[in-house]
Design a protein around this motif. Structure first.
Motif, short mmCIF file in Angstrom:
data_model
loop_
_atom_site.label_atom_id
_atom_site.label_comp_id
_atom_site.label_asym_id
_atom_site.label_seq_id
_atom_site.Cartn_x
_atom_site.Cartn_y
_atom_site.Cartn_z
N SER A 89 0.74 -1.19 0.03
CA SER A 89 0.06 0.01 0.14
C SER A 89 0.82 1.24 -0.17
O SER A 89 0.39 2.25 -0.08
N LYS A 105 3.60 4.03 -1.16
CA LYS A 105 4.13 4.74 -2.44
C LYS A 105 5.54 4.69 -2.68
O LYS A 105 6.12 4.86 -1.68
N HIS A 106 5.97 4.42 -4.00
CA HIS A 106 7.50 4.41 -4.07
C HIS A 106 8.23 5.80 -4.42
O HIS A 106 7.57 6.39 -5.39
N ASN A 107 8.95 6.19 -3.53
CA ASN A 107 9.75 7.40 -3.90
C ASN A 107 11.03 7.40 -3.04
O ASN A 107 10.96 6.87 -1.83
N SER A 115 13.61 3.07 -6.51
CA SER A 115 13.19 4.10 -7.24
C SER A 115 14.43 5.35 -7.34
O SER A 115 14.03 6.40 -7.56
N ILE A 123 5.16 6.26 2.46
CA ILE A 123 6.51 6.12 1.43
C ILE A 123 7.06 4.79 1.58
O ILE A 123 7.59 4.51 2.73
#
Ligand SMILES: Nc1ncnc2c1ncn2[C@@H]1O[C@H](COP(=O)(O)OP(=O)(O)OP(=O)(O)O)[C@@H](O)[C@H]1O
Ligand SMILES: [Mg+2]
Lengths: 385, 250
Positions: free
Chosen positions: A49, A51-53, A96, A123
């Motif tokens: 769940s 987010k990739h950053n 990423s 994140i």
């Protein structure tokens, strides 16, 4: 300056090969020997769940030596260790940000490279950092990861130290605010040392729900040396893990691992210190010593040395102790009017002072002291509350 | 009004009964000496007074400045003005003398509603008092009591007392392990700290300390109890004849 180098398509293609095995095997599980004491599934519940950053900030404004990672870097690293580790497939399949730090020639020990990364709520920061130190330089590098609640940070850091060079490297994990939940840090640190080179590392972990650093060092050539000072702090139900494997692969190589743990409340500390001496690595000197200070009778410390010695002319020493604050010392301070909280703080600081004094390099000892003071300031707030 | 009043005090550790109905009263300006055979409970008395936890106080009371202190924690007792110079000062590896002294001075100042001392002011105060006890700056840079000689430890205890300026000071064998010169320095240091507002309780085995710190009263303690009290001459009698006559009389 912000460092944000999304991996090239070529690099992503390379990483895709890891995706498959991640889908199949997922995170390292407790069946794997080195993961028995740190059950990831208990901490990392729903990574999909997130987010990739991944963002890094370079504090001094020299960007000349930051380069994108290209496929050649990966191919050469690949042959060394990517395949060997269950965590590398997790990291690389979610990557990423990938960059190289090329330490310039003629770098002197006055130079410092300070890099910070904040991982915000929601994140997952998965990244690859390659640090290349050329021959005959001295250099200071500090990496700081600051995590929020509900965040995940999985860096893979590969360090190459050239002939005759000294790298002082600090890695610290801290919490961006008090009392985090579901903030997990799982790192892989790979080091390769050439002849006569030195890697002095200070690792501090605190404030996050789970922190695990897997350090794998190869002393590839004669007279290379690795020093680790690892300090972890635990409170609440936090879990701290430092797992190392130092491979002595050539003659006259030395390593010294000094670990200190401060564990409060229900926290758990783990140190798995590995030293492997290859058959040809005569005159190896490999030491490790871990001590943990339990501030609560619910806290727990586990220490497990892992020695594999195939050469005969070696000197390897290891030891582990667990203790509490000394009652007599505590009473001595109280009898001078020092409050319970200040007395505890003073004695914790004294306990760690021994390792601070051990560090010759001022830059590294500053990093360690900063981490200690950060923890103590929150400890004080807790005591007052 | 008495500064320290101990009434019928009983204390034990485990099954060991150590204090057995001890009473003692010290007024402002007075110096009392306690003498007694090894194991009679002198150090235990000093620990019970300063609030060490290991003891079980089954009966009695202790008043400091007419405040009952037995239910008060050790740090608070110190801030109320009680000081103990330890018979065996504790080593604090990792804590330098300077850091330690700064911490104790400021803990006591905060309790007295005084501003904390920092920087030059603090250093000046410490240097001045240290010099009186011939304690070098080098010693203050070292970790507290670690590797200190017997004499250095005792002088460092008196330095703390001088800096904390207590109402009641209990000195537990501050003369043991001192050479002649150190004894003179410590004796002078303690005598300088005598004042009309302060009370002192000096635990010792020997007359030699009492030559420097002349007591107003001398008490003989046997088996956790004071069995005889008198003036300075009593100490001289002990020195000459030992405790036999007191034990027989008991
Ligand atoms: N922790 C302990 N457990 C058991 N017994 C104890 C403990 N501490 C003290 N004692 C006993 O209490 C008695 C009194 O001890 P204390 O140290 O008070 O004597 P003292 O008068 O100060 O002796 P000295 O002149 O040798 O310093 C001794 O018999 C001692 O063994
Ligand atoms: Mg004694």
């Amino acid at each position: 300056m912000e460092i944000n180098s999304p991996p090239s398509n070529e690099v992503l293609d390379f990483c895709n090969s890891f995706k498959k095995s991640f889908k199949e095997h997922g995170w390292p599980n407790s069946k794997i020997e080195t993961w028995k004491m740190t059950p990831l599934q208990k901490f990392i519940k729903d990574s999909s769940s997130l987010k990739h950053n991944s963002k890094y900030l370079l504090s001094n404004n020299k960007n000349k030596f930051i380069k994108n990672v290209d496929i050649n870097n990966l191919e050469s690293l690949n042959s060394k260790y990517f395949q060997k580790n269950e965590m590398s497939r997790v990291i690389l399949s979610h990557i990423s940000n990938a960059f190289e730090i090329l330490v310039p020639k003629n770098t002197s020990k006055k130079e410092t490279i300070d890099i910070k990364s904040s991982i915000d709520a929601g994140i997952w920061s998965s990244s690859l950092i390659i640090i290349k130190v050329p021959e005959n330089v001295e250099c200071n590098i500090a990496l700081e990861f600051s995590l929020s609640s509900n965040s995940l940070c999985t860096p893979l850091i590969a360090i190459d130290v050239g002939k005759g060079s000294n790298l002082s490297f600090s890695l610290s994990v801290i919490n961006s605010s008090k009392s985090l939940n579901a903030s997990n840090f799982v790192s892989l640190i790979e080091g390769d040392l050439s002849e006569n080179s030195n890697l002095e590392m200070v690792l501090t972990q605190q404030g996050v729900t789970l922190s695990r650093s897997d350090i794998n060092i190869n002393l590839n050539q004669n007279y290379s040396n690795y020093d680790l000072i690892g300090v972890y702090f635990g409170r609440e139900k936090q879990h701290q893990d430092i797992t190392t494997c130092v491979n002595h692969l050539a003659e006259n190589t030395s390593s010294n691992q000094i670990i200190r743990g401060i564990l409060d409340d229900n926290s758990v500390g783990v140190y798995q210190g590995g030293v492997k001496v290859a058959p040809n690595a005569q005159k190896t000197d490999g030491r490790q010593m871990s001590r943990a200070l339990l501030l609560s009778n619910l806290a727990e410390s586990n220490s497990k040395p892992e020695l594999e010695i195939f050469a005969d002319d070696v000197s390897c020493a290891h030891g582990a102790t667990i203790g509490e604050l000394d009652k007599d010392q505590f009473f001595y301070l109280l009898s001078r009017g020092v409050s319970h909280s200040v007395a505890r703080e003073l004695l914790i600081k004294a306990y760690l002072n021994e390792v601070v004094e051990e560090i010759q390099n001022d830059y590294l000892s500053d990093q360690l002291e900063k981490a200690i003071d950060f923890w103590l300031s929150e400890f004080k707030m807790k005591e007052v509350a | 009004m008495s500064l320290l009043k101990i009434e019928d005090l009983y204390a034990s550790i485990g099954d060991e009964k150590i204090l057995n109905g001890l009473s003692l009263q010290i007024n402002a300006g007075e110096t009392h000496a306690i003498m007694g055979p090894n194991g009679s409970g002198k150090s235990t008395l000093s620990y019970v007074l300063s609030g060490r936890e290991d003891y079980d106080v089954s009966k009695g009371s202790v008043f400091l400045d007419s405040k009952e202190i037995l239910d008060i924690e050790a740090d608070e007792r110190s801030r109320l003005g009680l000081f103990l110079a330890f018979q065996y000062p504790i080593e604090l590896p990792g804590v330098t003398g300077m850091t330690f002294l700064r911490t104790i001075i400021n803990s006591s100042r905060v309790a007295k509603n005084l501003p904390e001392l920092e920087g030059i002011e603090l250093v000046k105060l410490i240097r001045e008092k240290a010099a009186e006890l011939e304690i070098s700056q080098d010693m203050l840079k070292r970790f507290v009591n670690v590797g200190f000689s017997g004499g250095e430890k005792k002088r460092f205890e008196i330095l703390q007392m001088a800096l904390l300026d207590p109402k009641i000071a209990v000195l537990d064998e501050t003369d043991s392990g001192l050479d002649v010169d150190a004894l003179r320095i410590v004796g002078k240091g303690v005598t300088n700290l005598k004042s009309k507002d302060r009370g002192m309780l000096v635990i010792t085995h020997y007359q030699r300390l009492l030559d420097h710190i002349i007591p107003d009263f001398v008490h003989i303690m046997v088996k956790g109890k004071i069995i005889q009290s008198g003036g300075p001459d009593l100490a001289k009698l002990v020195e000459k004849e030992g405790y036999k006559s007191f034990l027989n009389g008991n």
